[in-house]
Design an enzyme around this catalytic site. Structure first.
Site, PDB file in Angstrom:
ATOM      1  N   THR A 101      62.200 -36.449 -25.613  1.00  0.00           N
ATOM      2  CA  THR A 101      60.975 -36.161 -26.347  1.00  0.00           C
ATOM      3  C   THR A 101      60.888 -36.908 -27.659  1.00  0.00           C
ATOM      4  O   THR A 101      61.899 -37.372 -28.202  1.00  0.00           O
ATOM      5  CB  THR A 101      60.892 -34.637 -26.615  1.00  0.00           C
ATOM      6  N   GLY A 102      59.681 -37.010 -28.179  1.00  0.00           N
ATOM      7  CA  GLY A 102      59.478 -37.539 -29.519  1.00  0.00           C
ATOM      8  C   GLY A 102      59.745 -36.498 -30.584  1.00  0.00           C
ATOM      9  O   GLY A 102      59.854 -36.809 -31.765  1.00  0.00           O
ATOM     10  N   ASP A 159      60.015 -35.546 -20.158  1.00  0.00           N
ATOM     11  CA  ASP A 159      59.212 -35.432 -21.372  1.00  0.00           C
ATOM     12  C   ASP A 159      58.737 -33.981 -21.520  1.00  0.00           C
ATOM     13  O   ASP A 159      58.721 -33.217 -20.543  1.00  0.00           O
ATOM     14  CB  ASP A 159      58.022 -36.395 -21.251  1.00  0.00           C
ATOM     15  N   ILE A 160      58.321 -33.609 -22.711  1.00  0.00           N
ATOM     16  CA  ILE A 160      57.885 -32.224 -22.943  1.00  0.00           C
ATOM     17  C   ILE A 160      56.371 -32.081 -22.845  1.00  0.00           C
ATOM     18  O   ILE A 160      55.838 -31.504 -21.892  1.00  0.00           O
ATOM     19  CB  ILE A 160      58.379 -31.707 -24.317  1.00  0.00           C
ATOM     20  N   ASP A 161      55.663 -32.589 -23.855  1.00  0.00           N
ATOM     21  CA  ASP A 161      54.226 -32.328 -23.965  1.00  0.00           C
ATOM     22  C   ASP A 161      53.450 -33.098 -22.905  1.00  0.00           C
ATOM     23  O   ASP A 161      53.584 -34.313 -22.772  1.00  0.00           O
ATOM     24  CB  ASP A 161      53.733 -32.684 -25.365  1.00  0.00           C
ATOM     25  N   LYS A 217      62.985 -44.196 -25.494  1.00  0.00           N
ATOM     26  CA  LYS A 217      63.594 -43.269 -24.544  1.00  0.00           C
ATOM     27  C   LYS A 217      64.385 -44.011 -23.465  1.00  0.00           C
ATOM     28  O   LYS A 217      65.385 -43.501 -22.961  1.00  0.00           O
ATOM     29  CB  LYS A 217      62.516 -42.393 -23.899  1.00  0.00           C
ATOM     30  N   ASP A 238      54.222 -38.857 -19.115  1.00  0.00           N
ATOM     31  CA  ASP A 238      52.755 -38.921 -18.999  1.00  0.00           C
ATOM     32  C   ASP A 238      52.093 -39.853 -20.004  1.00  0.00           C
ATOM     33  O   ASP A 238      50.940 -40.233 -19.823  1.00  0.00           O
ATOM     34  CB  ASP A 238      52.149 -37.526 -19.159  1.00  0.00           C
ATOM     35  N   ASN A 278      54.570 -43.497 -24.842  1.00  0.00           N
ATOM     36  CA  ASN A 278      55.932 -43.473 -25.384  1.00  0.00           C
ATOM     37  C   ASN A 278      56.970 -43.156 -24.302  1.00  0.00           C
ATOM     38  O   ASN A 278      58.171 -43.265 -24.537  1.00  0.00           O
ATOM     39  CB  ASN A 278      56.057 -42.485 -26.551  1.00  0.00           C
TER      40      ASN A 278
END
Length: 269
Positions: A43-44, A9-11, A196, A219, A222
């Site tokens: 990612t979203g 994931d990114i953020d 995902k 984290d 999602n």
């Protein structure tokens, strides 16, 4: 069995609180890639919000893949070819837009080309998202959205307003779609078939990998679907406490280069 694919994931995961990739994370990802591990950003965000990160991490070469829109789109990162694509219909859009209007929540719909909102007074978190993911935002009435290929929809507002509104969402909506918060001020809505986890399953099948050979690092809620399907779920120390209950491993926080710690401790050993 060694881990061959790691979805990240990114953020709140890949990036620290300053929205940066730390040198430790960069180095660990390069070492993993050299070792033959597929590093897949999941990612979203739309592809426009990931491209600079992929380039920074050297993840745009032949054999690299990226998962965007919470699994609504899986692409070959080198060519841009769509590997998996699952979109919302115009009727889906109308149902979700009506629900957002009744709850007085700002909303926007995301496509490959940009973000579209029917809110004449564009929500501040729509503007924030537009800037964050380098995606243009357009005002369009619901009637003007019939020809758009919508991959996900987001309801956005202050955390306390969003949290108060979520229990009021009609069951007809929550039963039909995947509805999950990706940040305190973001509620993301995708087709029931999209998340995902499903994207990782389909990508692993394409690559001839078993789920025991996969890891996911995340984290937020999602990220739950991918954490539930991989053989090695990793949750950040700064992650949602409920997610930690399903983790095989808890890594350090995003401000402590937790992704690097996970790769070095459980993948590159």
């Amino acid at each position: 069995m060694s881990i061959k694919l790691v979805a990240i994931d990114i953020d709140g995961t890949l990036l620290n609180s300053q929205h940066q990739i730390t040198p430790e994370v960069f180095s660990a990802i390069q070492d993993a890639k050299k070792a033959g591990v597929k590093i897949v950003i999941a990612t979203g965000r739309p592809i426009s919000g990931v491209r600079a990160i992929l380039e920074e991490l050297n993840l745009t070469e032949v054999g690299d893949y990226v998962i965007t829109f919470n699994g609504g789109l899986v692409q070959d990162a080198a060519t841009g070819e769509d590997i998996v694509k699952d979109t919302l219909t115009y009727d889906d859009y109308l149902d979700i837009e009506l629900a957002a209007r009744k709850l007085k929540l700002p909303m926007h719909a995301s496509t490959k080309e940009g973000m579209y909102t029917a809110n004449r007074d564009i929500g501040k978190y729509t503007i924030y998202e537009s800037m964050l993911v380098s995606s243009p935002v357009f005002y369009r009435t619901p009637e003007e959205m019939a020809d758009k290929e919508i991959i996900k929809i987001m309801m956005v507002d202050e955390a306390e307003i969003l949290d108060a509104a979520i229990p009021q969402l009609p069951t007809s909506l929550t039963d039909k779609y995947n509805v999950a918060k990706s940040a305190p001020f973001y509620l993301e809505i995708t087709p029931k078939t999209v998340n995902k986890g499903q994207a990782i399953i389909q990508l692993a099948e394409k690559l001839g990998l078993t789920m025991d050979q996969t890891m996911a690092i995340g984290d937020q809620e999602n990220d739950r679907p991918m954490l539930e399907v991989v053989g090695n779920p990793v949750v950040m120390e700064n992650g949602n406490p409920e997610l930690k209950k399903i983790a095989k491993y808890i890594t350090k926080s995003n401000d402590e280069s937790g992704v690097a710690h996970a790769l070095r401790e459980w993948v590159l050993q």
